[in-house]
Write a protein that holds these residues in place. Sequence first.
Motif, PDB file in Angstrom:
ATOM      1  N   UNK A 141     -34.784  51.013-142.971  1.00 43.98           N
ATOM      2  CA  UNK A 141     -34.519  49.822-143.772  1.00 43.98           C
ATOM      3  C   UNK A 141     -34.477  50.218-145.237  1.00 43.98           C
ATOM      4  N   UNK A 142     -33.923  49.344-146.047  1.00 47.73           N
ATOM      5  CA  UNK A 142     -33.873  49.584-147.479  1.00 47.73           C
ATOM      6  C   UNK A 142     -32.595  50.265-147.910  1.00 47.73           C
ATOM      7  N   UNK A 190     -30.416  53.115-150.469  1.00 49.86           N
ATOM      8  CA  UNK A 190     -30.617  54.476-150.973  1.00 49.86           C
ATOM      9  C   UNK A 190     -31.543  54.487-152.187  1.00 49.86           C
ATOM     10  N   UNK A 191     -32.503  55.413-152.170  1.00 48.29           N
ATOM     11  CA  UNK A 191     -33.512  55.458-153.218  1.00 48.29           C
ATOM     12  C   UNK A 191     -34.772  54.691-152.865  1.00 48.29           C
ATOM     13  N   UNK A 192     -34.718  53.894-151.805  1.00 46.79           N
ATOM     14  CA  UNK A 192     -35.880  53.116-151.393  1.00 46.79           C
ATOM     15  C   UNK A 192     -35.915  52.917-149.889  1.00 46.79           C
ATOM     16  N   UNK A 193     -35.425  53.912-149.146  1.00 44.73           N
ATOM     17  CA  UNK A 193     -35.385  53.766-147.687  1.00 44.73           C
ATOM     18  C   UNK A 193     -36.782  53.971-147.073  1.00 44.73           C
ATOM     19  N   UNK A 194     -36.991  53.297-145.940  1.00 40.41           N
ATOM     20  CA  UNK A 194     -38.214  53.464-145.156  1.00 40.41           C
ATOM     21  C   UNK A 194     -37.869  53.567-143.685  1.00 40.41           C
ATOM     22  N   UNK A 195     -38.642  54.368-142.982  1.00 38.92           N
ATOM     23  CA  UNK A 195     -38.618  54.387-141.527  1.00 38.92           C
ATOM     24  C   UNK A 195     -39.693  53.433-141.050  1.00 38.92           C
ATOM     25  N   UNK A 196     -39.331  52.471-140.201  1.00 40.10           N
ATOM     26  CA  UNK A 196     -40.295  51.485-139.729  1.00 40.10           C
ATOM     27  C   UNK A 196     -40.200  51.365-138.212  1.00 40.10           C
ATOM     28  N   UNK A 197     -41.319  51.011-137.597  1.00 37.32           N
ATOM     29  CA  UNK A 197     -41.356  50.828-136.150  1.00 37.32           C
ATOM     30  C   UNK A 197     -42.438  49.812-135.819  1.00 37.32           C
ATOM     31  N   UNK A 217     -35.786  39.488-150.778  1.00 37.58           N
ATOM     32  CA  UNK A 217     -34.775  39.672-151.812  1.00 37.58           C
ATOM     33  C   UNK A 217     -34.770  41.132-152.252  1.00 37.58           C
ATOM     34  N   UNK A 218     -33.728  41.537-152.970  1.00 35.41           N
ATOM     35  CA  UNK A 218     -33.584  42.936-153.358  1.00 35.41           C
ATOM     36  C   UNK A 218     -34.765  43.434-154.181  1.00 35.41           C
ATOM     37  N   UNK A 264     -31.642  34.655-135.354  1.00 41.64           N
ATOM     38  CA  UNK A 264     -30.955  34.862-136.625  1.00 41.64           C
ATOM     39  C   UNK A 264     -31.432  36.152-137.265  1.00 41.64           C
ATOM     40  N   UNK A 265     -30.733  36.563-138.335  1.00 35.89           N
ATOM     41  CA  UNK A 265     -31.220  37.655-139.166  1.00 35.89           C
ATOM     42  C   UNK A 265     -30.659  37.490-140.569  1.00 35.89           C
ATOM     43  N   UNK A 266     -31.377  38.080-141.542  1.00 39.38           N
ATOM     44  CA  UNK A 266     -31.019  38.000-142.954  1.00 39.38           C
ATOM     45  C   UNK A 266     -30.417  39.313-143.427  1.00 39.38           C
ATOM     46  N   UNK A 267     -29.466  39.228-144.359  1.00 41.54           N
ATOM     47  CA  UNK A 267     -28.932  40.389-145.061  1.00 41.54           C
ATOM     48  C   UNK A 267     -28.903  40.068-146.549  1.00 41.54           C
ATOM     49  N   UNK A 268     -29.700  40.770-147.367  1.00 44.57           N
ATOM     50  CA  UNK A 268     -29.773  40.442-148.792  1.00 44.57           C
ATOM     51  C   UNK A 268     -28.602  40.997-149.585  1.00 44.57           C
ATOM     52  N   UNK A 269     -28.303  40.355-150.691  1.00 43.30           N
ATOM     53  CA  UNK A 269     -27.409  40.939-151.685  1.00 43.30           C
ATOM     54  C   UNK A 269     -28.133  42.154-152.250  1.00 43.30           C
ATOM     55  N   UNK A 270     -27.500  43.328-152.299  1.00 39.58           N
ATOM     56  CA  UNK A 270     -28.229  44.546-152.671  1.00 39.58           C
ATOM     57  C   UNK A 270     -28.640  44.645-154.132  1.00 39.58           C
TER      58      UNK A 270
END
Length: 373
Positions: free
Chosen positions: A26-27, A29-36, A138-139, A188-194
């Motif tokens: 998620x996240x 570039x520059x702020x990516x995370x691996x989540x589980x 939000x971003x 549903x799911x959300x997609x933020x403005x980057x």
Amino acid sequence: MSARARLRATVPALMPSTEAGPPEIVGLPGGRMLVQRSDDEIVAQPLDDAFVAQPDASVRFAAPWPRHRGTWEVSPDASVAVFAGVHAVRAVEPSGATRWEVRHGCWYGACRETHASYDEYADRQDHRYPDGGSVGFSADGRLVWAHVRGPLPGGELSPDTVDEWLVLDAENGRVLARADAEAAAAGSFHLPHPTDPRQMGLSIGEGQDGAPLRWGRWDGKELTVDCLDSDLCLLSVSPSGERLMTVSHDQDSLAVRDSRGAVLEAWEWNAEATIPRHPDAPSGDDGELHACWDWAGGFVDETALVVSTADSDDEWGPMRHWLIDTTDARECVPVDYPSPVRSQPSARGKGTWSTLSESRDALHIWELDTRKD
């Protein structure tokens, strides 16, 4: 002609596949995370620009209910996780403490109770398979957008409102704005403005009834919701935030649109006209044999898309992925991998995308191989 993929990195899962859902990145570039997520917790681990995990920075969040009872998101700075459950949206800190909770109507359709806790329905057979909503940060991580089953107690909206869309203060859970989502969601799911924390996309699934697409704008005082379409799935937002990638509910049409929902420069691809029949499919004129776009993929950069036809390919043989460069001839070019890929793609930005390993214990990161033989 095909596009060759080159393996850039392999990111191991944080938990065994027998204990948790698949790993996700998620996240931006520059702020990516691996989540589980397991039934008991979420584990989040920062990734550097080379997709290398930083184990010393891992964060864990205790889960308030099992993973099949809702959705979840981790804030961009990994300071809080928010869980969208059957009866409430709850923010949990790494310490395990509840930062805040917003209770709402029950997502089990026939239930009219306002539950005070998960324990009230945990063992009820009629609540085993509820519908559900979602949350999105939000971003900048300061706002939480929440799609919930209405109405909220003592609310401003009509008591007949089925689904509500909320803007919440991520720090304290205060409801800043509310709107009727004008839907009856199964999920549903959300997609933020980057880049603009005031904008958010909401893709809603109503099962066979449709796929309402909403785009929200919060100006600090008022929430404005654009109802873009009743039959579109939002898959991705471009790095600039100016373009949306959508697939129609019937999976026949892939398009790039602006944030008002208009198709850009004829950037629309009909599956039957664009995708060649699977080479292992039987010959004939049966229209049911043509490929369909998956509800998967995204922008690998501002102008290029990665998409797939895995669902319709699966019956005939190896699943296929495709790259589309919207600045070129708008052709759909098959992706050639060095080894078989058996999952749908997810765009990661800066020219990369990922796939899940067959054993679901790792994510493979790919990029276009531009080297000459």
